[in-house]
Design a protein around this motif. Sequence first.
Motif, mmCIF file in Angstrom:
data_model
loop_
_atom_site.group_PDB
_atom_site.id
_atom_site.type_symbol
_atom_site.label_atom_id
_atom_site.label_comp_id
_atom_site.label_asym_id
_atom_site.label_seq_id
_atom_site.Cartn_x
_atom_site.Cartn_y
_atom_site.Cartn_z
ATOM 1 N N MET A 78 0.856 -1.203 0.000
ATOM 2 C CA MET A 78 0.000 0.000 0.000
ATOM 3 C C MET A 78 0.890 1.250 0.000
ATOM 4 N N ASN A 79 0.478 2.258 -0.756
ATOM 5 C CA ASN A 79 1.230 3.520 -0.747
ATOM 6 C C ASN A 79 0.666 4.448 0.330
ATOM 7 N N TYR A 80 1.423 4.605 1.385
ATOM 8 C CA TYR A 80 0.960 5.450 2.500
ATOM 9 C C TYR A 80 1.215 6.932 2.238
ATOM 10 N N TYR A 81 2.137 7.210 1.307
ATOM 11 C CA TYR A 81 2.527 8.603 1.057
ATOM 12 C C TYR A 81 2.411 8.884 -0.433
ATOM 13 N N GLU A 82 1.551 9.815 -0.783
ATOM 14 C CA GLU A 82 1.292 10.028 -2.205
ATOM 15 C C GLU A 82 1.123 11.508 -2.560
ATOM 16 N N ILE A 83 1.457 11.789 -3.823
ATOM 17 C CA ILE A 83 1.140 13.067 -4.441
ATOM 18 C C ILE A 83 0.067 12.743 -5.477
ATOM 19 N N SER A 84 -1.045 13.483 -5.455
ATOM 20 C CA SER A 84 -2.180 13.131 -6.308
ATOM 21 C C SER A 84 -2.593 14.280 -7.218
ATOM 22 N N LYS A 85 -2.797 13.936 -8.476
ATOM 23 C CA LYS A 85 -3.301 14.941 -9.418
ATOM 24 C C LYS A 85 -4.827 14.973 -9.392
ATOM 25 N N GLU A 86 -5.422 13.973 -8.761
ATOM 26 C CA GLU A 86 -6.892 13.869 -8.690
ATOM 27 C C GLU A 86 -7.373 14.272 -7.299
ATOM 28 N N PRO A 87 -8.652 14.629 -7.165
ATOM 29 C CA PRO A 87 -9.198 14.945 -5.838
ATOM 30 C C PRO A 87 -8.943 13.797 -4.854
ATOM 31 N N ILE A 88 -8.687 14.152 -3.593
ATOM 32 C CA ILE A 88 -8.318 13.155 -2.590
ATOM 33 C C ILE A 88 -9.573 12.546 -1.966
ATOM 34 N N ASP A 89 -9.601 11.220 -1.909
ATOM 35 C CA ASP A 89 -10.688 10.500 -1.253
ATOM 36 C C ASP A 89 -10.319 10.357 0.230
ATOM 37 N N LYS B 124 10.010 12.555 1.258
ATOM 38 C CA LYS B 124 9.990 13.397 2.462
ATOM 39 C C LYS B 124 8.724 13.145 3.281
ATOM 40 N N LEU B 125 7.612 12.870 2.603
ATOM 41 C CA LEU B 125 6.395 12.489 3.340
ATOM 42 C C LEU B 125 6.642 11.198 4.109
ATOM 43 N N ALA B 126 7.333 10.259 3.455
ATOM 44 C CA ALA B 126 7.642 8.988 4.118
ATOM 45 C C ALA B 126 8.576 9.207 5.300
ATOM 46 N N GLN B 127 9.510 10.154 5.142
ATOM 47 C CA GLN B 127 10.425 10.470 6.253
ATOM 48 C C GLN B 127 9.642 11.000 7.459
ATOM 49 N N ILE B 128 8.652 11.867 7.178
ATOM 50 C CA ILE B 128 7.829 12.413 8.259
ATOM 51 C C ILE B 128 7.069 11.284 8.957
ATOM 52 N N GLU C 127 6.452 7.600 13.589
ATOM 53 C CA GLU C 127 6.385 6.236 14.111
ATOM 54 C C GLU C 127 7.484 5.973 15.147
ATOM 55 N N GLU C 128 8.581 6.775 15.068
ATOM 56 C CA GLU C 128 9.618 6.663 16.099
ATOM 57 C C GLU C 128 9.235 7.436 17.360
ATOM 58 N N LYS C 129 8.640 8.624 17.174
ATOM 59 C CA LYS C 129 8.301 9.472 18.335
ATOM 60 C C LYS C 129 7.076 8.968 19.085
ATOM 61 N N TRP C 130 6.113 8.430 18.332
ATOM 62 C CA TRP C 130 4.871 7.954 18.946
ATOM 63 C C TRP C 130 4.720 6.470 18.620
ATOM 64 N N PRO C 131 5.171 5.601 19.520
ATOM 65 C CA PRO C 131 5.165 4.153 19.251
ATOM 66 C C PRO C 131 3.773 3.629 18.889
ATOM 67 N N ASN C 132 3.765 2.670 17.995
ATOM 68 C CA ASN C 132 2.538 2.017 17.531
ATOM 69 C C ASN C 132 1.605 2.956 16.766
ATOM 70 N N SER C 133 2.158 4.052 16.261
ATOM 71 C CA SER C 133 1.340 4.930 15.423
ATOM 72 C C SER C 133 1.436 4.464 13.974
ATOM 73 N N LYS C 134 0.465 4.873 13.200
ATOM 74 C CA LYS C 134 0.452 4.572 11.774
ATOM 75 C C LYS C 134 0.023 5.842 11.043
ATOM 76 N N VAL C 135 0.693 6.139 9.928
ATOM 77 C CA VAL C 135 0.511 7.423 9.263
ATOM 78 C C VAL C 135 0.232 7.233 7.777
ATOM 79 N N ALA C 136 -0.663 8.044 7.230
ATOM 80 C CA ALA C 136 -0.869 8.103 5.779
ATOM 81 C C ALA C 136 -1.075 9.569 5.392
ATOM 82 N N ILE C 137 -0.407 9.988 4.332
ATOM 83 C CA ILE C 137 -0.511 11.384 3.892
ATOM 84 C C ILE C 137 -0.634 11.422 2.364
ATOM 85 N N THR C 138 -1.611 12.178 1.875
ATOM 86 C CA THR C 138 -1.698 12.443 0.438
ATOM 87 C C THR C 138 -1.813 13.948 0.225
ATOM 88 N N HIS C 139 -0.987 14.470 -0.664
ATOM 89 C CA HIS C 139 -1.031 15.898 -1.003
ATOM 90 C C HIS C 139 -1.418 16.044 -2.465
#
Lengths: 155, 77
Positions: free
Chosen positions: A1-12, A59-63, A68-80
Amino acid sequence: MNYYEISKEPIDIQAIIDKVVQRDAGAITTFIGTVRELTKGKKTLFLIYEAYESMAVKKLAQIGQEIEEKWPNSKVAITHRVGKLDITDIAVVIAVSTPHRADAYEANRYAIERIKEIVPIWKKEHWEDGEEWIGDQLEKVAYPTGKPEGADLHE
Amino acid sequence: MNKILFFAHLKDAVGEESIRIDLAGKTVAEVKEFLAKEYQLQKLDTAMTAVNEEFAGDDEVIHPGDEIAFIPPVSGG
């Protein structure tokens, strides 16, 4: 799964939230960044977002990794989003899940502030009487090391 | 040969998204100085530099094939 994405289409939005669903989570926070009409009294007609896409995804993946290092057991997804956006359109969606709610709020805030520091994405504001690339919203440049230097979590 | 990428106001100023030029052996600082003169770029000193998609300091030396990008202060979000 792609957790970090740049999208040309509207974000769902729901699709981003679904990526961070996990059995350990007690909270999911979402941040939805939208295009504002008035900035310091000036009326924006629309925005153009541009990204250095391959680096922006890294860089989104780096964030996400920092979170995930600062807040254990967290999970992150970002789309711009990139391209032309009208007033009220969604520019960015950040979803963070954590075992407890306080961490989910904090980690999500951290993500948007870091985006404004290190992710190579730019917006051009178009007004009735002109246009301009906007930069340095935090009134400082990104760090060469890509590392945070103190808590700059104010706008 | 190296690929140089420009974004936002720098792309507008240069008039191109990217150029190809051999910069191997030069430091990032030397590359900035060269391009600022070549393209009359006034705001290059406020831009960050990325080499192969990672932020690079002014002392970093360019190798053949490196992709160099100038990153004006960002405004995503």
